[in-house]
Design a protein around this motif. Structure first.
Motif, short mmCIF file in Angstrom:
data_model
loop_
_atom_site.label_atom_id
_atom_site.label_comp_id
_atom_site.label_asym_id
_atom_site.label_seq_id
_atom_site.Cartn_x
_atom_site.Cartn_y
_atom_site.Cartn_z
N GLU A 183 -16.23 4.26 -12.59
CA GLU A 183 -17.53 4.77 -12.14
C GLU A 183 -17.51 6.27 -11.83
N ASN A 184 -16.34 6.84 -11.59
CA ASN A 184 -16.26 8.27 -11.28
C ASN A 184 -16.39 9.14 -12.52
N ASN A 185 -16.55 8.53 -13.70
CA ASN A 185 -16.66 9.29 -14.94
C ASN A 185 -18.10 9.48 -15.42
N TYR A 186 -19.06 8.96 -14.68
CA TYR A 186 -20.45 9.11 -15.09
C TYR A 186 -21.37 9.03 -13.88
N SER A 187 -22.60 9.46 -14.08
CA SER A 187 -23.64 9.31 -13.06
C SER A 187 -24.87 8.71 -13.74
N LEU A 188 -25.81 8.22 -12.97
CA LEU A 188 -27.03 7.65 -13.52
C LEU A 188 -28.19 8.61 -13.31
N LEU A 235 -22.30 11.04 -18.93
CA LEU A 235 -20.85 11.21 -18.81
C LEU A 235 -20.51 12.58 -18.23
N ASN A 236 -19.65 12.60 -17.24
CA ASN A 236 -19.32 13.85 -16.55
C ASN A 236 -18.58 14.85 -17.43
N GLU A 237 -17.88 14.36 -18.44
CA GLU A 237 -17.07 15.24 -19.29
C GLU A 237 -17.90 15.99 -20.32
N ALA A 238 -19.14 15.57 -20.54
CA ALA A 238 -19.96 16.12 -21.62
C ALA A 238 -20.26 17.60 -21.42
N ILE A 295 -32.35 18.25 -21.35
CA ILE A 295 -30.98 18.63 -21.74
C ILE A 295 -30.23 19.01 -20.47
N LEU A 296 -29.15 18.27 -20.21
CA LEU A 296 -28.37 18.47 -19.00
C LEU A 296 -27.02 19.11 -19.33
N SER A 297 -26.42 19.74 -18.33
CA SER A 297 -25.07 20.31 -18.44
C SER A 297 -24.20 19.62 -17.40
N PRO A 298 -23.66 18.45 -17.72
CA PRO A 298 -22.93 17.65 -16.72
C PRO A 298 -21.68 18.32 -16.19
N ASN A 299 -20.98 19.10 -17.05
CA ASN A 299 -19.72 19.72 -16.64
C ASN A 299 -19.88 21.24 -16.68
N LYS A 300 -20.02 21.85 -15.51
CA LYS A 300 -20.27 23.28 -15.41
C LYS A 300 -19.11 24.11 -15.96
N HIS A 301 -17.94 23.50 -16.08
CA HIS A 301 -16.78 24.20 -16.61
C HIS A 301 -17.02 24.68 -18.04
N TYR A 302 -17.87 23.95 -18.78
CA TYR A 302 -18.12 24.28 -20.17
C TYR A 302 -19.43 25.06 -20.36
N GLU A 303 -20.12 25.37 -19.30
CA GLU A 303 -21.46 25.97 -19.39
C GLU A 303 -21.45 27.29 -20.16
N ALA A 304 -20.47 28.15 -19.89
CA ALA A 304 -20.44 29.48 -20.51
C ALA A 304 -19.62 29.50 -21.80
N LYS A 305 -19.11 28.34 -22.23
CA LYS A 305 -18.27 28.29 -23.42
C LYS A 305 -19.03 27.69 -24.60
N GLN A 306 -18.67 28.15 -25.78
CA GLN A 306 -19.22 27.56 -27.01
C GLN A 306 -18.04 27.00 -27.80
N LEU A 307 -17.82 25.69 -27.69
CA LEU A 307 -16.61 25.07 -28.19
C LEU A 307 -16.78 24.35 -29.52
N GLY A 308 -18.02 24.14 -29.93
CA GLY A 308 -18.25 23.50 -31.23
C GLY A 308 -18.23 21.99 -31.21
N GLY A 309 -18.06 21.40 -30.04
CA GLY A 309 -18.07 19.95 -29.94
C GLY A 309 -16.78 19.31 -30.43
N LEU A 310 -16.81 17.99 -30.53
CA LEU A 310 -15.66 17.20 -30.96
C LEU A 310 -15.91 16.71 -32.38
N LEU A 311 -15.06 17.12 -33.32
CA LEU A 311 -15.26 16.77 -34.72
C LEU A 311 -14.43 15.55 -35.10
N TYR A 312 -15.00 14.71 -35.97
CA TYR A 312 -14.29 13.54 -36.49
C TYR A 312 -14.08 13.75 -37.99
#
Length: 202
Positions: free
Chosen positions: A124-129, A140-143, A170-187
């Motif tokens: 439960e510590n990995n997400y909020s409602l 999800l908090n990591e998003a 549009i939410l920013s759940p993890n402020k650590h990534y707010e100023a970064k442009q990382l390109g997301g997770l590719l599959y």
């Protein structure tokens, strides 16, 4: 000339796609939560309003939860981190306690399984409602970014549903990534990757 399923899969494995996690809305915090990893999310339009689209393989507990809860959902842009890989694998897993659930053979002949309760494996510590006004959606908090959406249109095509959704927030759940442009997770090639260096343009 017809192509084989293995031939098609091998060719599509060469295509890198954005891995995003969908979480389905619920009525109360005590409801069983559902969600799944998608590689089919894309932008459909900006005007007259922002729309996204994706598809779901049926049958699906996630689809059922979406239909039961006014089409409320959240689509998560995940950063290229090991935690994101763990979450994406968890939401993509096909583990079931009762193997009779969804033991169906679609046209490609493979048995399809959807993880019934991925949230039970992340804590439960990995997400909020998030309250949308019509219900709750897990975020999800990591998003890096979280697109809160609601159903616009749904179309059934063979063993899939194509969803078109309105982006309502549009939410920013993890402020650590707010100023970064990382390109997301590719599959790509059945593994997870991150965006590399830019190509030189001539």
């Amino acid at each position: 000339m017809s192509i084989s399923i293995p031939q098609f899969k091998a060719a599509m494995a060469r295509v890198s796609t954005q891995a995003m996690i969908l979480t389905a809305g619920c009525r109360t915090k005590n409801d069983i939560l559902h969600g799944m990893t998608l590689s089919s999310v894309c932008s459909l339009s900006v005007h007259p309003k922002p729309l996204l689209q994706f598809n779901l393989h049926l049958p699906s507990y996630t689809s059922q939860a979406l239909h039961d809860n006014h089409g409320q959902l959240c689509l998560h842009l995940m950063p290229p981190t090991s935690r994101s890989v763990f979450l994406s694998r968890t939401f993509a897993a096909g583990i079931k306690t009762d193997r009779k659930h969804f033991d169906v053979k679609p046209e490609d002949g493979e048995i399809f399984h959807e993880m019934t309760t991925p949230f039970a494996h992340i804590g439960e510590n990995n997400y909020s409602l998030h309250d949308t006004g019509r219900g709750l959606v897990p975020v999800l908090n990591e998003a890096e970014k979280a697109f809160v959406c609601k159903k616009h249109e749904v179309f059934k095509v063979d063993s899939h549903e194509i969803w078109v959704v309105d982006v309502t927030d549009i939410l920013s759940p993890n402020k650590h990534y707010e100023a970064k442009q990382l390109g997301g997770l590719l599959y790509y090639q059945r593994g997870f990757h991150k965006v590399g260096s830019s190509l030189q343009e001539r």
